[in-house]
Design a protein around this motif. Structure first.
Motif, PDB file in Angstrom:
ATOM      1  N   GLY A  89       0.833  -1.191   0.000  1.00 38.25           N
ATOM      2  CA  GLY A  89       0.000   0.000   0.000  1.00 38.25           C
ATOM      3  C   GLY A  89       0.868   1.241   0.000  1.00 38.25           C
ATOM      4  N   VAL A  90       0.298   2.327   0.489  1.00 41.16           N
ATOM      5  CA  VAL A  90       0.979   3.615   0.494  1.00 41.16           C
ATOM      6  C   VAL A  90       1.148   4.096   1.931  1.00 41.16           C
ATOM      7  CG1 VAL A  90       0.812   6.051  -0.195  1.00 41.16           C
ATOM      8  CG2 VAL A  90       0.122   4.242  -1.788  1.00 41.16           C
ATOM      9  N   VAL A  91       2.313   4.658   2.220  1.00 37.19           N
ATOM     10  CA  VAL A  91       2.554   5.272   3.523  1.00 37.19           C
ATOM     11  C   VAL A  91       2.910   6.735   3.301  1.00 37.19           C
ATOM     12  CG1 VAL A  91       4.977   4.497   3.516  1.00 37.19           C
ATOM     13  CG2 VAL A  91       3.889   5.197   5.665  1.00 37.19           C
ATOM     14  N   GLY A  92       2.285   7.606   4.065  1.00 33.05           N
ATOM     15  CA  GLY A  92       2.593   9.020   4.011  1.00 33.05           C
ATOM     16  C   GLY A  92       3.387   9.439   5.238  1.00 33.05           C
ATOM     17  N   VAL A  93       4.138  10.502   5.092  1.00 34.06           N
ATOM     18  CA  VAL A  93       4.839  11.120   6.219  1.00 34.06           C
ATOM     19  C   VAL A  93       4.442  12.588   6.242  1.00 34.06           C
ATOM     20  CG1 VAL A  93       7.038  11.576   7.338  1.00 34.06           C
ATOM     21  CG2 VAL A  93       6.771   9.514   5.940  1.00 34.06           C
ATOM     22  N   HIS A  94       3.993  13.056   7.412  1.00 35.91           N
ATOM     23  CA  HIS A  94       3.443  14.408   7.504  1.00 35.91           C
ATOM     24  C   HIS A  94       3.970  15.116   8.740  1.00 35.91           C
ATOM     25  CE1 HIS A  94       0.540  17.525   6.502  1.00 35.91           C
ATOM     26  NE2 HIS A  94       0.154  17.569   7.772  1.00 35.91           N
ATOM     27  N   ASP A  95       4.193  16.426   8.591  1.00 30.47           N
ATOM     28  CA  ASP A  95       4.610  17.247   9.725  1.00 30.47           C
ATOM     29  C   ASP A  95       3.439  17.440  10.687  1.00 30.47           C
ATOM     30  OD1 ASP A  95       7.145  17.708   8.540  1.00 30.47           O
ATOM     31  OD2 ASP A  95       6.312  19.336   7.327  1.00 30.47           O
ATOM     32  N   GLY A  96       3.670  17.181  11.961  1.00 29.20           N
ATOM     33  CA  GLY A  96       2.615  17.335  12.953  1.00 29.20           C
ATOM     34  C   GLY A  96       2.103  18.750  13.084  1.00 29.20           C
ATOM     35  N   VAL A  97       2.912  19.726  12.650  1.00 29.11           N
ATOM     36  CA  VAL A  97       2.508  21.130  12.766  1.00 29.11           C
ATOM     37  C   VAL A  97       1.991  21.688  11.436  1.00 29.11           C
ATOM     38  CG1 VAL A  97       3.905  21.686  14.782  1.00 29.11           C
ATOM     39  CG2 VAL A  97       4.934  21.803  12.495  1.00 29.11           C
ATOM     40  N   ARG A  98       1.508  20.807  10.579  1.00 28.28           N
ATOM     41  CA  ARG A  98       0.791  21.226   9.363  1.00 28.28           C
ATOM     42  C   ARG A  98      -0.653  20.728   9.481  1.00 28.28           C
ATOM     43  NH1 ARG A  98       3.876  22.980   4.837  1.00 28.28           N
ATOM     44  NH2 ARG A  98       6.093  22.451   4.961  1.00 28.28           N
TER      45      ARG A  98
END
Length: 233
Positions: free
Chosen positions: A99-108
């Motif tokens: 599948g797909v994994v995303g990485v995101h900034d907690g402060v966005r």
């Protein structure tokens, strides 16, 4: 199955606050809660992994009780760098996962649902995707080694883009890329995957998807929330 790794390791130094920036309230709710809720809004099935420094986890749990925050997620410990924090988050994704994994900034806290969907769906075919927005200001390049701001030149802004998150990847690709030894060139997850030899696809982001790092950003975030509420009402 798809995943999102939300990395929140800020200390709030540029905020001039003792409270880490991801815990500061905007619109009456901590930034990090709004970020997590946005991804749950995108998909009820998305597996959420939150990466927090161990020293901040008790305070976070206290906030969750105070705000009755009940969105389900898995918790991983923050690492020495963002690269190591993402490694810790990836460790909670099964090694045989597809599948797909995303990485995101907690402060966005304001990626649009449309942008999140665009990132995930595009990554199913291209395997490595980042959202970007155009630069609207004039850009000048400083000449290195001069030690002065006087030696610079204008560069064409159309040749550059500002990078946002979530950055989304084929799970197996990101896992393989994160087995590389760390180096200082790993400024984000795309740079890690690019170092591994895979091309990055750019998709359109949304300008409201700001990274909250300064007091001014808090003011902008409050304005965004008020604008969204006025549209709803």
């Amino acid at each position: 199955m798809d995943y999102i790794i939300i990395v929140a390791g800020g200390k709030g130094l540029r905020m001039g606050s003792d409270i880490p920036k991801q815990f500061l309230p905007i619109g009456g709710k901590p930034v990090l809660m709004r970020t997590i809720e946005r991804f749950r809004e995108y998909s009820a099935d998305l597996q959420i992994i939150l990466v927090l420094p161990e020293a901040q986890q008790d305070y976070w749990q206290k906030l969750c009780k105070e705000y009755h925050f009940e969105v389900e997620y898995q918790l991983a410990n923050g690492g020495q760098t963002r690269f190591h924090s993402v490694q810790n988050g990836l460790a909670l994704v099964p090694d045989d996962a597809q599948g797909v994994v995303g990485v995101h900034d907690g402060v966005r806290p304001f990626p649009s649902i449309e942008v999140i969907r665009r990132c995930y769906e595009t990554a199913r075919t291209t395997k490595a995707v980042i959202p970007v927005i155009p630069i609207v200001e004039t850009v000048r390049q400083l000449h290195t080694g001069t030690g002065t701001l006087c030696n610079s030149k204008t560069v064409p802004r159309d040749a550059y883009r500002l990078v946002q998150t979530p950055q989304t990847f084929d799970i197996q690709l990101l896992k393989a890329a994160n087995r590389q030894p760390y180096n200082d060139g790993f400024t984000d997850d795309a740079s890690v995957v690019e170092s591994y030899g895979h091309q990055i696809t750019l998709v359109e982001g949304n300008r409201e998807n700001i990274k909250i790092t300064t007091p001014y950003d808090i003011t902008v975030a409050e304005a965004i929330i008020n604008s969204q509420l006025s549209i709803i009402n």
